[in-house]
Design an enzyme around this catalytic site. Structure first.
Site, PDB file in Angstrom:
ATOM      1  N   GLU A 289      -6.470   6.144   4.755  1.00 64.13           N
ATOM      2  CA  GLU A 289      -6.950   7.512   4.985  1.00 64.13           C
ATOM      3  C   GLU A 289      -8.470   7.569   5.077  1.00 64.13           C
ATOM      4  O   GLU A 289      -9.024   8.462   5.711  1.00 64.13           O
ATOM      5  CB  GLU A 289      -6.490   8.443   3.847  1.00 64.13           C
ATOM      6  N   HIS A 310       9.827 -14.891   2.264  1.00 62.56           N
ATOM      7  CA  HIS A 310      11.137 -15.173   2.861  1.00 62.56           C
ATOM      8  C   HIS A 310      11.504 -14.131   3.914  1.00 62.56           C
ATOM      9  O   HIS A 310      12.656 -14.051   4.332  1.00 62.56           O
ATOM     10  CB  HIS A 310      12.190 -15.241   1.756  1.00 62.56           C
ATOM     11  N   LYS A 424       1.584  18.462   9.713  1.00 66.46           N
ATOM     12  CA  LYS A 424       1.852  19.705   8.958  1.00 66.46           C
ATOM     13  C   LYS A 424       1.949  20.890   9.913  1.00 66.46           C
ATOM     14  O   LYS A 424       2.838  21.725   9.782  1.00 66.46           O
ATOM     15  CB  LYS A 424       0.725  19.972   7.946  1.00 66.46           C
TER      16      LYS A 424
HETATM   17  O1  PA5 Z   1      -6.180  11.686  -0.409  1.00 68.07           O
HETATM   18  C1  PA5 Z   1      -5.882  12.825  -0.121  1.00 68.07           C
HETATM   19  O2  PA5 Z   1      -6.717  13.715  -0.168  1.00 68.07           O
HETATM   20  C2  PA5 Z   1      -4.463  13.225   0.269  1.00 68.07           C
HETATM   21  O3  PA5 Z   1      -3.617  12.157   0.459  1.00 68.07           O
HETATM   22  C3  PA5 Z   1      -3.877  14.091  -0.819  1.00 68.07           C
HETATM   23  O4  PA5 Z   1      -3.942  13.395  -2.018  1.00 68.07           O
HETATM   24  C4  PA5 Z   1      -2.448  14.504  -0.539  1.00 68.07           C
HETATM   25  O5  PA5 Z   1      -2.314  15.009   0.742  1.00 68.07           O
HETATM   26  C5  PA5 Z   1      -1.984  15.528  -1.559  1.00 68.07           C
HETATM   27  O6  PA5 Z   1      -2.781  16.663  -1.500  1.00 68.07           O
HETATM   28  P1  PA5 Z   1      -2.810  17.740  -2.654  1.00 68.07           P
HETATM   29  O7  PA5 Z   1      -3.255  17.060  -3.888  1.00 68.07           O
HETATM   30  O8  PA5 Z   1      -3.778  18.773  -2.175  1.00 68.07           O
HETATM   31  O9  PA5 Z   1      -1.421  18.280  -2.791  1.00 68.07           O
END
Ligand code: PA5
Length: 447
Positions: A289, A310, A424
């Site tokens: 990310e 394996h 989303k």
């Molecule tokens: O690293 C990030 O910001 C995202 O992966 C969030 O952790 C994830 O989308 C969850 O978001 P939230 O904590 O707002 O529910």
């Protein structure tokens, strides 16, 4: 005092030591941009000095909250997705007995997870399991509006209230969310639930050393002070004042960027210690990310060896030469187990009699590393003296710091995730969420 160690001698047949040394200045600039707050995403640097700024009162608050849940629950459900659950699961799995859920004499509640998927069968089976059990909930969402955890929370909160009554249920729910915004904050405030604030400046995937990770880890019975202490040591070791030659985060960022520029587009995080599986899952989120944007970025993958030797071992040895490996090697297991002698020796294993199982594992590790390097796969190694809270704390901060530097070397903002929003939008359009009428019309026309 021992620390985790990075070594990269087994990349030097592929990229030169001089080229890596040439990164010194760029890495310094990237590190300074983090510390001076002058780089991209500089609103999200709350993790940078987090370990050294955690104070006694905060740790005590987390521990006391964990104690209440530990005393009153057989099962604690941690609700969250992405950065809101992976760090806790990574640390808890790494420190837990591999057969934890089968143990009948328990000192700690069982920690299970929800809201990290939308599996109907998963949620059905979880709710069946929780029937007639004393359970509690830690609901974690920085935004407080993410669909997966919100859905799971609605189901489980209703179940808890039905089983315990509304007032008693309140004492068994803890929320970790934004200080002011989001549905989870509104609900926590309105219902008077215990809550922790996740600061705006700490992004989800950098939040494991906040209550997002610390609370579930403390509930599971582990020492969050040692975890934080390990992270503090690494904060100093990877700090601005440490020269490039002694700074593992700076070196890791430099080596992986040089490999990437030389066509190694995929990094595989390898472990020989099955409990570290979720450390890799957490790492994949952190790097995937943070770096995967603007059509750039190393693809983070992972394998558990020797299991995956394996299966994926063939591809790694012989497939397209666009990969490199980073091996997490654990120097000393927590227990010892020797191979027994057999009179009959029908399995032919007497050559191993008296040797530790870990020695077999270590020879598999060394033999694989040599084979993969011979096959054209550069190898880095991160050695953990042991799997415990302290070294996991070091590892977490090391990876976070290296990720910030590495992303800046790549030229991207390590702290946003614009690509995550696209699915989303489509999902909401398909589900006809109010406010998405135009998107619904557009997406339905494409079906
Ligand atoms: O690293 C990030 O910001 C995202 O992966 C969030 O952790 C994830 O989308 C969850 O978001 P939230 O904590 O707002 O529910």
């Amino acid at each position: 005092m021992k620390h985790i160690q990075l070594s990269y001698d087994k990349v030097l047949d592929f990229v030169s030591a001089e080229k890596i040394a040439d990164y010194e200045n760029d890495v310094k600039v990237a590190n300074e941009a983090l510390h001076n707050g002058t780089g991209k995403g500089n609103d999200f640097l709350g993790w940078l000095n987090l370990p050294s700024s955690i104070n006694e009162a905060h740790l005590a608050d987390v521990e006391n909250t964990a104690k209440l849940l530990r005393e009153n629950c057989e099962v604690v459900v941690v609700i969250g997705i992405g950065g809101s659950y992976l760090g806790a699961k990574a640390v808890i799995d790494a420190l837990s007995n591999s057969f934890d859920w089968l143990q009948t004499e328990r000192k700690n509640p069982v920690v299970v997870y929800a809201g990290q998927n939308i599996g109907e069968d998963y949620l059905y089976e979880l709710q069946e399991l929780l029937k007639n059990k004393k359970f509690g909930i830690i609901s974690i969402s920085k935004s407080g509006t993410t669909t997966e955890p919100a859905l799971a929370f609605r189901l489980l909160k209703t179940q808890l209230e039905e089983q315990q009554g509304k007032e008693s249920a309140k004492k068994l729910i803890v929320c970790v969310t934004d200080k002011a915004k989001g549905a989870l904050r509104t609900l926590a405030n309105q219902e008077g639930l215990k809550s922790f604030v996740l600061e705006d400046s700490v992004g989800g995937r950098y939040s494991v050393l906040t209550p997002v990770g610390l609370l579930p880890i403390a509930v599971a019975g582990f020492d969050i002070r040692q975890l934080v202490q390990g992270a503090r040591e690494m904060e100093t070791i990877c700090g601005l004042d440490t020269p490039f030659a002694e700074n593992p985060a700076a070196q890791y960022a430099a080596v992986r960027n040089e490999l990437y520029r030389n066509g190694k587009k995929i990094e595989i995080l390898v472990n020989y210690h099955p409990k570290l599986h979720y450390i890799s899952e957490w790492w994949k989120q952190l790097y995937g990310e943070s770096e995967g944007k603007e059509h750039k970025g190393i693809f983070p993958a992972s394998v558990d060896f020797t299991t995956d030797l394996h299966s994926m071992g063939q591809w790694i040895q012989d497939g397209e030469r666009t990969i490199f490996e980073t091996v997490i090697s654990v120097k000393e297991p927590n227990y010892t187990k020797a191979v027994p002698f057999s009179e009959e020796n029908l399995d032919g294993l007497n050559f191993l009699a008296g040797k530790r199982v870990d020695e077999v594992n270590k020879m598999a590790e060394l033999g694989t590393m040599i084979a993969h390097v011979d096959g054209g796969v550069p190898n880095l190694k991160i050695e953990l003296p042991k799997v415990n809270e302290f070294y996991l704390g070091e590892l977490i901060y090391f990876f976070e710091k290296a990720c910030g530097i590495s992303s800046y070397l790549l030229g991207v903002n390590p702290f946003d995730q614009p690509g995550v929003e696209d699915y989303k939008r489509n999902m909401f359009a398909l589900l006809e969420k109010p406010g998405f009428e135009e998107e619904t019309k557009a997406i339905k026309a494409r079906l």
